[in-house]
Every structure is written in C-alpha cells, then in structure tokens.
Design an enzyme around this catalytic site. Structure first.
Site, PDB file in Angstrom:
ATOM      1  N   ARG A 234       0.844  -1.194   0.000  1.00 30.53           N
ATOM      2  CA  ARG A 234       0.000   0.000   0.000  1.00 30.53           C
ATOM      3  C   ARG A 234       0.880   1.245   0.000  1.00 30.53           C
ATOM      4  NH1 ARG A 234      -3.498  -2.604  -1.766  1.00 30.53           N
ATOM      5  NH2 ARG A 234      -5.617  -2.938  -1.005  1.00 30.53           N
ATOM      6  N   ASP A 258       4.647  -0.228  -6.928  1.00 29.77           N
ATOM      7  CA  ASP A 258       3.362  -0.547  -7.580  1.00 29.77           C
ATOM      8  C   ASP A 258       2.240   0.198  -6.872  1.00 29.77           C
ATOM      9  OD1 ASP A 258       1.630  -2.141  -9.375  1.00 29.77           O
ATOM     10  OD2 ASP A 258       0.922  -3.031  -7.501  1.00 29.77           O
ATOM     11  N   GLU A 263      -1.739   7.680  -5.050  1.00 25.58           N
ATOM     12  CA  GLU A 263      -2.576   7.158  -6.134  1.00 25.58           C
ATOM     13  C   GLU A 263      -4.013   7.621  -5.898  1.00 25.58           C
ATOM     14  OE1 GLU A 263      -2.106   2.881  -5.831  1.00 25.58           O
ATOM     15  OE2 GLU A 263      -3.774   2.698  -4.473  1.00 25.58           O
ATOM     16  N   HIS A 295      -0.620   0.120  -9.591  1.00 27.75           N
ATOM     17  CA  HIS A 295      -1.318  -0.840  -8.711  1.00 27.75           C
ATOM     18  C   HIS A 295      -1.828  -2.046  -9.527  1.00 27.75           C
ATOM     19  CE1 HIS A 295      -3.519  -1.004  -4.626  1.00 27.75           C
ATOM     20  NE2 HIS A 295      -3.495  -2.226  -5.136  1.00 27.75           N
TER      21      HIS A 295
HETATM   22  P1  NAD Z   1      -1.927 -11.005   5.109  1.00 29.94           P
HETATM   23  O1  NAD Z   1      -2.968 -10.470   6.027  1.00 29.94           O
HETATM   24  O2  NAD Z   1      -1.950 -12.449   4.756  1.00 29.94           O
HETATM   25  O3  NAD Z   1      -0.468 -10.677   5.707  1.00 29.94           O
HETATM   26  C1  NAD Z   1      -0.096  -9.441   6.201  1.00 29.94           C
HETATM   27  C2  NAD Z   1       1.025  -9.685   7.227  1.00 29.94           C
HETATM   28  O4  NAD Z   1       1.568  -8.441   7.608  1.00 29.94           O
HETATM   29  C3  NAD Z   1       0.543 -10.376   8.515  1.00 29.94           C
HETATM   30  O5  NAD Z   1       1.336 -11.526   8.787  1.00 29.94           O
HETATM   31  C4  NAD Z   1       0.734  -9.303   9.589  1.00 29.94           C
HETATM   32  O6  NAD Z   1       1.083  -9.845  10.865  1.00 29.94           O
HETATM   33  C5  NAD Z   1       1.893  -8.516   8.994  1.00 29.94           C
HETATM   34  N1  NAD Z   1       2.066  -7.166   9.502  1.00 29.94           N
HETATM   35  C6  NAD Z   1       1.119  -6.234   9.794  1.00 29.94           C
HETATM   36  N2  NAD Z   1       1.717  -5.105  10.194  1.00 29.94           N
HETATM   37  C7  NAD Z   1       3.062  -5.320  10.150  1.00 29.94           C
HETATM   38  C8  NAD Z   1       4.203  -4.515  10.417  1.00 29.94           C
HETATM   39  N3  NAD Z   1       4.091  -3.245  10.840  1.00 29.94           N
HETATM   40  N4  NAD Z   1       5.424  -5.048  10.269  1.00 29.94           N
HETATM   41  C9  NAD Z   1       5.563  -6.329   9.842  1.00 29.94           C
HETATM   42  N5  NAD Z   1       4.524  -7.148   9.561  1.00 29.94           N
HETATM   43  C10 NAD Z   1       3.284  -6.627   9.704  1.00 29.94           C
HETATM   44  O7  NAD Z   1      -2.003 -10.107   3.827  1.00 29.94           O
HETATM   45  P2  NAD Z   1      -1.494 -10.468   2.365  1.00 29.94           P
HETATM   46  O8  NAD Z   1      -2.528 -11.244   1.655  1.00 29.94           O
HETATM   47  O9  NAD Z   1      -0.119 -11.017   2.462  1.00 29.94           O
HETATM   48  O10 NAD Z   1      -1.502  -9.012   1.693  1.00 29.94           O
HETATM   49  C11 NAD Z   1      -0.591  -8.008   2.111  1.00 29.94           C
HETATM   50  C12 NAD Z   1      -1.020  -6.693   1.499  1.00 29.94           C
HETATM   51  O11 NAD Z   1      -0.814  -6.726   0.102  1.00 29.94           O
HETATM   52  C13 NAD Z   1      -2.529  -6.387   1.606  1.00 29.94           C
HETATM   53  O12 NAD Z   1      -2.839  -5.826   2.855  1.00 29.94           O
HETATM   54  C14 NAD Z   1      -2.763  -5.414   0.485  1.00 29.94           C
HETATM   55  O13 NAD Z   1      -2.605  -4.110   0.982  1.00 29.94           O
HETATM   56  C15 NAD Z   1      -1.629  -5.712  -0.484  1.00 29.94           C
HETATM   57  N6  NAD Z   1      -2.129  -6.184  -1.787  1.00 29.94           N
HETATM   58  C16 NAD Z   1      -1.690  -5.530  -2.893  1.00 29.94           C
HETATM   59  C17 NAD Z   1      -2.109  -5.937  -4.161  1.00 29.94           C
HETATM   60  C18 NAD Z   1      -1.627  -5.243  -5.409  1.00 29.94           C
HETATM   61  O14 NAD Z   1      -2.174  -5.503  -6.497  1.00 29.94           O
HETATM   62  N7  NAD Z   1      -0.622  -4.395  -5.351  1.00 29.94           N
HETATM   63  C19 NAD Z   1      -3.004  -7.020  -4.272  1.00 29.94           C
HETATM   64  C20 NAD Z   1      -3.429  -7.674  -3.117  1.00 29.94           C
HETATM   65  C21 NAD Z   1      -2.976  -7.249  -1.874  1.00 29.94           C
HETATM   66  C1  COI Z   2      -6.254  -5.799  -3.188  1.00 26.41           C
HETATM   67  O1  COI Z   2      -6.908  -6.813  -3.531  1.00 26.41           O
HETATM   68  O2  COI Z   2      -6.132  -5.463  -1.983  1.00 26.41           O
HETATM   69  C2  COI Z   2      -5.558  -4.989  -4.196  1.00 26.41           C
HETATM   70  O3  COI Z   2      -4.705  -4.210  -3.842  1.00 26.41           O
HETATM   71  C3  COI Z   2      -5.916  -5.105  -5.639  1.00 26.41           C
HETATM   72  C4  COI Z   2      -7.350  -4.712  -5.892  1.00 26.41           C
HETATM   73  C5  COI Z   2      -7.721  -3.363  -5.366  1.00 26.41           C
HETATM   74  C6  COI Z   2      -7.711  -4.890  -7.338  1.00 26.41           C
END
Ligand code: NAD
Ligand code: COI
Length: 330
Positions: A234, A258, A263, A295
């Site tokens: 994020r 990304d 954004e 993103h």
């Molecule tokens: P998840 O909930 O499985 O894992 C997140 C991890 O982060 C957890 O283990 C949590 O304990 C840890 N965490 C929280 N705060 C922390 C900190 N300050 N320091 C270290 N660790 C910390 O989530 P995920 O499925 O792995 O997704 C992670 C992030 O990826 C989502 O929250 C979302 O914002 C982002 N994401 C981005 C895209 C994209 O297209 N760019 C797509 C999907 C998700």
């Molecule tokens: C999410 O699933 O959290 C993402 O960052 C991608 C989505 C907004 C398309």
C-alpha cells in the site's frame, strides 16, 4: 439466482459470463460502481458482486436495507473502503476474497527486484539515447547473492520468501506475528536489524493507519547504501518525500513502486493513472532506477479468474445457506 455485478472491468466479462453459464445463474453486469445513485439497479436481485476501491457509503447501505438486499460479495481483498458500521446497521453481510492469488503479487515484487538489480532501466535509457557503449557498463548484482528483507510474512510475504529462497537469496523477515510451521528458509529479526542488513527490502504489510510511513526518513537512514526497496502493498507505507530524497542522494539504488502514496482513490481505472498532475510521480517516472506501475501487481489471468469465481462462490453460499467461507467479520 439473480445476481448484479458492479465495477465490471473488460477483462472480467469473460469470467463472469463463463461462471453464469457454468452455474446456470443470471449475472447482470455494470461497469459503474455501487453507490447511492446506482444502488437502485439492484432492486429485485438476490445478491450483489462488486470490485471497486471507491467508498461504499452509509446512504447506499440504507437503500439496500430498504430493498431487502442482504449480501455483497467483494471480488477483492481490501475492505478499507467499506463503512462496516453502516453495513451492520443495515443488516448487509459482506464477503471478500483474501487470497485470489498471493503469487501474482509476489511474482511482481520479484520482477521489480530483478529489473532493478540488473539495472535494466539504465540500459534501456542509454539505448534510447543511442549510447550503445554506455548500455554495456551497468554491471548488475545477483539476487541469489543478496540479503532480502521481507516485511510482513502473511500470504503474499510467504509466497515472496519462497521465490527468494528459490533464487538462493538469504532472507531476513520481520512480522510481529511470525509464520509458524512453514518450510521457508528465513530468519526473523527486528525491523531495525532487517533495515540495516538487507540489500533488497520487500514490503507485504497492510496499509492500516498503524503502518503509515513505516518506511520514513529514519528507516532510510538505517539502510545500507545501494539498497533496493519494493512496495506492492500500500502506498501509505513509504514516506514518498523521504524516498525521493534518498533516490536523489544515491543512497537508494532503486525503488519498485506498484502502490504509490498519492494514487487516486479510483485506482482501478487504469487510464486515469500516470496522469495525476503530480510532480513527484513525474519525477519518479523519469528515473531509470525506479519501476513505477499503477497498482497492477495482482493483475494476472489467474487472479482475475479467482476474484470472480471465489467471490461468486461466497455469494451463492450466502444466498443458499446464509453463510460464506470468507465473510468479513465486523
Ligand atoms: P496477510 O494479512 O496475509 O499478511 C499481512 C502480514 O503483515 C501479517 O502476517 C501481519 O502480521 C503482517 N504485519 C502487519 N503489520 C506489520 C508490520 N508493521 N510489520 C511487519 N509485519 C506486519 O495479507 P497479504 O494477503 O499477504 O496481503 C498483504 C497486502 O498486500 C494487503 O494488505 C494489500 O494491501 C496488499 N495487496 C496488494 C495488491 C496489489 O495488487 N498491489 C493485491 C493484493 C494485496
Ligand atoms: C487488493 O486486492 O487489496 C488490491 O490491492 C488489488 C485490488 C484493489 C484490485
């Protein structure tokens, strides 16, 4: 079953059509988002399926309550744009898709890491300027010889660690809730240790307010010169002014962004991106050691397929059984 889908993107149409055909359900598709103005289209439907990053407001939930619609199945992970109190008050239950393809996002981090370590941006820049001699002077570093620091070892972080392991990199990890029972080769250390030892820093933590600017000027000060930073999580995690200052000073060798701090809210309209009238974005975009993307780390055929199919499975289960596998708990 009659389902209405909002925020439908062109690449999702095929999967929505296939799902409707395979299951014998009707899906009315709209490109518009679900809001106070479009909600009335949902009258008479059994449930709603949505992908959007713009807000789901209290006024919209009140109307759903009036129409007797109880279920919304989100096609994505994040619920930060949902007024969950208003949903609860209106008796509307919500599901999301927490894991449509963690590897999609992890692979994108790896893509950026390799691009930056091998100086591909510099090489391309030289070639564009007809500097063929210069293009062969950007000696690279190997991922397998690097120390990679993964911050956040949830679903995506673990998928990334597995890939870094495959390349033979030494992986340091930081997470207040360390992963248990994994066969991953990583060593948990403190955040400061990770920041000071890593050649590549890869962020996979949620953008909750507590994580706002976890990579700030102090964090950059702790890092080794020549570090590469990757953010597919994020935008609010990195202080972009501090990032820019460290890129300009040469302390940072590169950045893969990304998820950009500024954004627009409506991030799913790709056409709107890259034209924010944002001088910092433009400055980053012009740098050969920065990979910027709007993103799209999630954006693969597998992920889009799963976003549709997993969310629809939730919706059907809500409607038929009153429960969904990944209901969002208030
Ligand atoms: P998840 O909930 O499985 O894992 C997140 C991890 O982060 C957890 O283990 C949590 O304990 C840890 N965490 C929280 N705060 C922390 C900190 N300050 N320091 C270290 N660790 C910390 O989530 P995920 O499925 O792995 O997704 C992670 C992030 O990826 C989502 O929250 C979302 O914002 C982002 N994401 C981005 C895209 C994209 O297209 N760019 C797509 C999907 C998700
Ligand atoms: C999410 O699933 O959290 C993402 O960052 C991608 C989505 C907004 C398309």
């Amino acid at each position: 079953m009659k389902i209405i889908a909002y925020g439908v993107r062109i690449d999702e149409v095929k999967y929505l059509d296939d799902w409707a055909k395979e299951t014998g359900n009707t899906v009315e598709q709209h490109t518009d988002y679900l809001n106070e103005n479009t909600v009335e289209w949902a009258k008479g439907f059994d449930g709603i399926n949505v992908l959007q990053t713009t807000p789901y407001s209290a006024a919209m939930f009140e109307k759903l309550n009036e129409y007797g619609i109880k279920y919304i199945a989100l096609r994505n992970v994040g619920t930060d744009n949902v007024d969950l109190d208003a949903a609860k008050k209106a008796g509307v239950r919500i599901s999301n898709v927490p894991a449509y393809s963690p590897t999609a996002i992890a692979e994108f981090s790896l893509t950026m890491a390799l691009h930056l370590l091998r100086n591909v941006g510099y090489v391309q820049n030289d070639l564009k300027n007809d500097d063929f001699a210069g293009a062969s002077t950007h000696i690279g570093r190997e991922l397998g010889q690097s120390v990679v620091g993964v911050i956040g070892t949830g679903r995506i972080g673990q998928a990334a660690v597995k890939m870094f392991n495959g390349f033979g990199a030494k992986v340091l990890a930081y997470d207040p809730y360390p992963a248990k029972n994994t066969d991953l080769d990583m060593t948990y250390v403190s955040l400061d240790e990770l920041l000071s030892q890593a050649d590549v820093i890869d962020l996979h933590v949620p953008g909750i307010p507590a994580n706002d600017h976890i990579i700030d000027a102090r964090a950059f000060d702790l890092m080794k010169p020549g570090v590469v930073i990757l953010n597919t999580a994020r935008g609010n995690l990195i202080d972009t002014n501090a990032l820019l200052a460290n890129l300009k000073s040469g302390k940072l060798a590169g950045a893969g962004i990304d998820t950009y701090e500024y954004e627009t809210e409506d991030l799913l309209k790709f056409a709107d991106h890259g034209n924010f009238n944002d001088p910092i974005w433009d400055e980053l975009l012009a740098m050969p050691n920065v990979v910027l993307s709007p993103h799209i780390a999630y954006y693969t055929e597998t992920a889009v397929h799963n976003m549709v199919y997993f969310s629809m499975a939730n919706l059907v289960s809500f409607i038929e059984k009153g429960e969904a596998e990944t209901e969002v708990k208030f």
